[in-house]
Enzyme design. Structure first.
Site, PDB file in Angstrom:
ATOM      1  N   PHE A   1      -5.220   8.564  -8.683  1.00  0.00           N
ATOM      2  CA  PHE A   1      -6.162   9.257  -7.671  1.00  0.00           C
ATOM      3  C   PHE A   1      -6.207   8.275  -6.369  1.00  0.00           C
ATOM      4  O   PHE A   1      -6.211   6.892  -6.517  1.00  0.00           O
ATOM      5  CB  PHE A   1      -7.614   8.972  -8.242  1.00  0.00           C
ATOM      6  CG  PHE A   1      -8.601   9.636  -7.227  1.00  0.00           C
ATOM      7  CD1 PHE A   1      -8.922  10.903  -6.916  1.00  0.00           C
ATOM      8  CD2 PHE A   1      -9.378   8.598  -6.559  1.00  0.00           C
ATOM      9  CE1 PHE A   1      -9.745  11.335  -6.040  1.00  0.00           C
ATOM     10  CE2 PHE A   1     -10.256   9.076  -5.523  1.00  0.00           C
ATOM     11  CZ  PHE A   1     -10.374  10.513  -5.391  1.00  0.00           C
TER      12      PHE A   1
ATOM     13  N   ARG B   1     -12.233  -9.692 -18.547  1.00  0.00           N
ATOM     14  CA  ARG B   1     -11.535 -10.615 -19.033  1.00  0.00           C
ATOM     15  C   ARG B   1     -12.002 -11.909 -19.290  1.00  0.00           C
ATOM     16  O   ARG B   1     -11.267 -12.917 -19.547  1.00  0.00           O
ATOM     17  CB  ARG B   1     -10.434 -10.686 -18.228  1.00  0.00           C
ATOM     18  CG  ARG B   1      -9.411  -9.503 -18.205  1.00  0.00           C
ATOM     19  CD  ARG B   1      -8.402  -9.334 -17.188  1.00  0.00           C
ATOM     20  NE  ARG B   1      -9.045  -8.483 -15.945  1.00  0.00           N
ATOM     21  CZ  ARG B   1      -9.445  -7.378 -16.127  1.00  0.00           C
ATOM     22  NH1 ARG B   1      -9.179  -6.553 -16.936  1.00  0.00           N
ATOM     23  NH2 ARG B   1     -10.088  -6.738 -14.901  1.00  0.00           N
TER      24      ARG B   1
ATOM     25  N   TYR C   1       0.955  -1.205  -0.101  1.00  0.00           N
ATOM     26  CA  TYR C   1       0.063  -0.002   0.009  1.00  0.00           C
ATOM     27  C   TYR C   1       0.768   1.062  -0.007  1.00  0.00           C
ATOM     28  O   TYR C   1       1.918   1.312   0.230  1.00  0.00           O
ATOM     29  CB  TYR C   1      -0.910  -0.097   1.330  1.00  0.00           C
ATOM     30  CG  TYR C   1      -2.056   0.870   1.037  1.00  0.00           C
ATOM     31  CD1 TYR C   1      -2.977   0.713   0.206  1.00  0.00           C
ATOM     32  CD2 TYR C   1      -2.391   1.959   1.930  1.00  0.00           C
ATOM     33  CE1 TYR C   1      -4.261   1.753   0.119  1.00  0.00           C
ATOM     34  CE2 TYR C   1      -3.368   2.757   2.007  1.00  0.00           C
ATOM     35  CZ  TYR C   1      -4.258   2.386   0.958  1.00  0.00           C
ATOM     36  OH  TYR C   1      -5.512   3.636   0.911  1.00  0.00           O
TER      37      TYR C   1
END
Length: 341
Positions: free
Chosen positions: A262, A173, A53
């Site tokens: 973002f 997919r 992260y």
């Protein structure tokens, strides 16, 4: 009280565990004590457990981005909340039974909202609203192209876009995902592959898109850039592939295609309280109008954290996985008393 902790990074279902810790105690004058009722597991939680992260805690640590709860007690200086109010927790570290938290870091919820749906608002709904309404300028009927439409954010994007008069082209997919996307509110769905650009252009009537929302990264982003009008923007908000994002030099130089990132956590930390509260109000309004609707896959107790994380990690999982730290949760609204458990 019970709390989820981890003291090393690794496979989420192996590193997270439930422990007993001290109760948080009474709130200070500007705090509230909240009984945590429902937590929605989020990919960012797993990324933090995995050590991938953008901001990692000092270990040992706890986590939990999305949660709602009930106010148990208010500090002496808190005058906008009352005992019994249901709130969404805007801070993190919510995988526990109780939180003592600043009153400015909770948002009061209308009592009629479904608690599990409300627990999904902070990340998925707010990300979708910001991406579609704030981070870009899209006119009515514009095409929004995204590559993770069946994720929690992707579903919210389809729902908000349809409400706002936008159209979504969704790249999948798996062949069976096409019908899932259309059932979830997408306007069109196509399979990723060598003919993606040609099929996408034909599907959009040879118009070009106004925005690409990328949650995957990697080499699959370059074809999406070809689908944008000159000066168009790709917003990358996820990194599911774990690979560097690729764009064609020709698109960047000659067509002025822009790539920007973002990160909701940073965004919420930077905006004003007024902006943040307005965003939460938009999300709750869309939920009240039934524009937003999250699928529920399963609920677990804190003691079942390993099973919950394994379920979340299962390929092809449909719906969101929740923790119920204090057992089944009911509607507060007198018009309904549905249990979740």
């Amino acid at each position: 009280m019970k709390q989820i902790r981890f003291d090393r990074f690794g496979l989420p279902s192996r590193v997270a565990y439930c422990v007993e810790v001290e109760d948080p105690g009474p709130p200070s004058p500007w705090e509230v004590l909240v009984e945590v009722q429902a937590c929605a597991l989020n990919p960012a939680d797993l990324a933090r457990l995995s050590g991938r992260y953008g901001e990692l805690p000092q270990l040992p640590a706890t986590l939990g981005l999305e949660a709602i709860g009930r106010v148990m007690a208010c500090g002496a200086s808190v005058d906008q909340l009352c005992e019994g109010d249901r709130v969404i927790l805007l801070g993190n570290e919510n995988w526990c039974q109780q939180r003592r938290i600043a009153a400015s870091l909770v948002h009061k919820l209308p009592p009629e909202l479904d608690p599990l749906q409300a627990a999904s608002l902070k990340v998925s709904a707010c990300t979708a609203i910001e991406l579609l309404r704030r981070q870009s300028q899209l006119g009515p009927g514009a095409w929004v192209i995204q590559n993770a439409p069946l994720s929690s954010v992707g579903r919210a994007v389809m729902q908000v876009a349809r409400h706002d008069g936008l159209r979504t082209l969704n790249v999948v997919r798996r062949p069976e995902a096409v019908s899932e996307v259309l059932a979830a509110g997408g306007d069109a769905a196509i399979l990723a592959g060598d003919r993606l650009v040609q099929e996408a252009k034909a599907t959009m009537g040879y118009a070009l898109g106004g925005l690409v929302l990328d949650a995957v990264g990697g080499e699959g982003v370059a074809p999406l850039g070809e689908l944008l009008e000159p000066g168009g923007t790709i917003i990358q908000y996820g990194m599911l592939s774990g690979q560097p994002t690729q764009l064609a030099c020709e698109d960047v130089i000659f067509r002025d295609i822009n790539l920007k990132g973002f990160w909701l956590a940073r965004h919420l930390a930077q905006v004003s309280h007024q902006h943040r509260d307005g965003l939460m109000s938009e999300a709750t309004d869309l939920l009240a109008k039934k524009v937003l609707q999250a699928q529920v896959a399963a609920t677990y107790t804190l003691d079942e954290i390993t099973a919950a994380l394994r379920h979340f990690e299962t390929p092809g999982r449909r719906g969101r996985v929740y923790l119920l730290p204090n057992g089944p949760v009911q509607h507060l609204y007198s018009g309904g008393h549905q249990d979740h458990g």
